[in-house]
Design a protein around this motif. Structure first.
Motif, PDB file in Angstrom:
ATOM      1  N   SER A 108       2.637  74.304 -15.489  1.00 31.30           N
ATOM      2  CA  SER A 108       2.942  75.734 -15.561  1.00 31.30           C
ATOM      3  C   SER A 108       4.151  76.089 -14.694  1.00 31.30           C
ATOM      4  N   SER A 109       4.283  75.425 -13.540  1.00 31.78           N
ATOM      5  CA  SER A 109       5.399  75.730 -12.643  1.00 31.78           C
ATOM      6  C   SER A 109       6.743  75.327 -13.226  1.00 31.78           C
ATOM      7  N   LEU A 110       6.748  74.403 -14.168  1.00 31.32           N
ATOM      8  CA  LEU A 110       7.990  73.917 -14.766  1.00 31.32           C
ATOM      9  C   LEU A 110       8.473  74.781 -15.921  1.00 31.32           C
ATOM     10  N   ARG A 111       7.696  75.765 -16.305  1.00 32.84           N
ATOM     11  CA  ARG A 111       8.059  76.569 -17.465  1.00 32.84           C
ATOM     12  C   ARG A 111       9.309  77.402 -17.219  1.00 32.84           C
ATOM     13  N   ASP A 112       9.413  77.957 -16.025  1.00 33.14           N
ATOM     14  CA  ASP A 112      10.615  78.697 -15.635  1.00 33.14           C
ATOM     15  C   ASP A 112      10.997  79.742 -16.692  1.00 33.14           C
ATOM     16  N   GLY A 113      10.004  80.507 -17.124  1.00 37.30           N
ATOM     17  CA  GLY A 113      10.256  81.577 -18.082  1.00 37.30           C
ATOM     18  C   GLY A 113      10.191  81.165 -19.538  1.00 37.30           C
ATOM     19  N   GLN A 114      10.062  79.880 -19.813  1.00 33.53           N
ATOM     20  CA  GLN A 114       9.943  79.447 -21.203  1.00 33.53           C
ATOM     21  C   GLN A 114       8.507  79.029 -21.487  1.00 33.53           C
ATOM     22  N   ALA A 115       8.170  78.966 -22.763  1.00 30.71           N
ATOM     23  CA  ALA A 115       6.786  78.698 -23.126  1.00 30.71           C
ATOM     24  C   ALA A 115       6.373  77.269 -22.790  1.00 30.71           C
ATOM     25  N   ILE A 116       7.267  76.313 -23.030  1.00 27.36           N
ATOM     26  CA  ILE A 116       6.949  74.898 -22.847  1.00 27.36           C
ATOM     27  C   ILE A 116       8.036  74.258 -21.989  1.00 27.36           C
ATOM     28  N   PRO A 117       7.660  73.520 -20.960  1.00 30.97           N
ATOM     29  CA  PRO A 117       8.682  72.869 -20.120  1.00 30.97           C
ATOM     30  C   PRO A 117       9.291  71.650 -20.802  1.00 30.97           C
ATOM     31  N   ARG A 118      10.411  71.195 -20.256  1.00 35.94           N
ATOM     32  CA  ARG A 118      11.102  70.035 -20.797  1.00 35.94           C
ATOM     33  C   ARG A 118      10.604  68.760 -20.136  1.00 35.94           C
ATOM     34  N   ARG A 119      10.622  67.693 -20.900  1.00 36.79           N
ATOM     35  CA  ARG A 119      10.193  66.391 -20.373  1.00 36.79           C
ATOM     36  C   ARG A 119      11.036  65.969 -19.176  1.00 36.79           C
ATOM     37  N   ASP A 120      12.339  66.205 -19.222  1.00 43.78           N
ATOM     38  CA  ASP A 120      13.201  65.735 -18.145  1.00 43.78           C
ATOM     39  C   ASP A 120      13.062  66.556 -16.858  1.00 43.78           C
ATOM     40  N   ALA A 121      12.211  67.590 -16.885  1.00 40.55           N
ATOM     41  CA  ALA A 121      11.957  68.363 -15.665  1.00 40.55           C
ATOM     42  C   ALA A 121      10.894  67.721 -14.785  1.00 40.55           C
ATOM     43  N   LEU A 122      10.137  66.757 -15.315  1.00 41.27           N
ATOM     44  CA  LEU A 122       9.090  66.108 -14.537  1.00 41.27           C
ATOM     45  C   LEU A 122       9.699  65.271 -13.416  1.00 41.27           C
TER      46      LEU A 122
END
Length: 221
Positions: free
Chosen positions: A39-53
């Motif tokens: 949830s913290s990786l969403r950054d305002g978008q619905a689904i986070p990106r894989r490369d954000a992990l």
């Protein structure tokens, strides 16, 4: 698939809401932490990106996590797997289809449920049970969608919490219960198959024909 949120037969006190409306049943600290991190990786978008992990930010859950890769419809494989996944299967799990973690009689159902994570997209929780020679092993499995570099939902972050040590691998699981929750603010993402790409889309544009002013010569590009 708006009715998918009611696909689980039982709810209760464990049901909570995140800021965007999805619900999960918190049964394991590992699942809770994975949910919070995703949830913290969403950054305002619905689904986070894989490369954000970032593995350093997943120190508590890393050994219980996997990254799934949807190769094509019906084929979902393990891209990376933590130590607990290796212990369960008794081998390196990279490249294994996700159905390999389930008993033969529920593999079709398991694959269909995980498919919904990518197609809807949705979050998935499953209560699992494995019978082994040294007794039963219970688990909770969480699958969360991720975007690839093209913006499509072809990756997923998973976490498996167990109620005891792994003995006598491989251990495969039955599905006791499940819950699918639509990720709010998203629409189904069309997954383009490889056989839908026309050859001309991979070729360079052809140069226009330019006749030579000298009849017996031709222009070579």
């Amino acid at each position: 698939m708006a009715g998918m949120e009611g696909s689980r037969g039982k709810t209760g006190q464990g049901e909570v809401h995140d800021l965007m409306g999805e619900r999960m049943t918190r049964k394991s600290p590992l699942l809770e932490e994975t949910w919070r991190y995703w949830s913290s990786l969403r950054d305002g978008q619905a689904i986070p990106r894989r490369d954000a992990l970032e593995p350093r930010s997943m120190s508590f859950t890393l050994g219980h996590s996997m990254i799934l890769d949807r190769v094509r419809s019906g084929t979902i494989r393990v891209r990376l797997g933590g130590g607990i996944m290796h212990d369960i299967m008794g081998m390196d799990v990279r490249g294994l289809p996700v159905r390999a973690f389930f008993d033969l009689d529920v593999r079709t159902r398991a694959t269909h449920l995980v498919e919904q994570v990518f197609e809807t997209p949705a979050t998935l929780e499953m209560d699992l049970l494995s019978d082994g020679p040294e007794g039963q092993l219970r688990g909770q499995f969480l699958v969360l969608p991720l975007l690839d570099h093209t913006g499509r939902v072809t990756k997923a972050l998973t976490c498996l919490g167990l109620d005891g040590p792994v003995t006598a691998p491989p251990r495969r699981f039955q599905i006791v219960d499940h819950r699918l929750s639509v990720v709010q603010g998203t629409a189904p993402v069309p997954q383009r198959r490889a056989d839908e790409v026309r050859p001309m889309e991979l070729a360079e544009p052809q140069a226009a024909f330019e006749p030579s002013p000298v009849p017996w010569l031709r222009v070579v590009k």
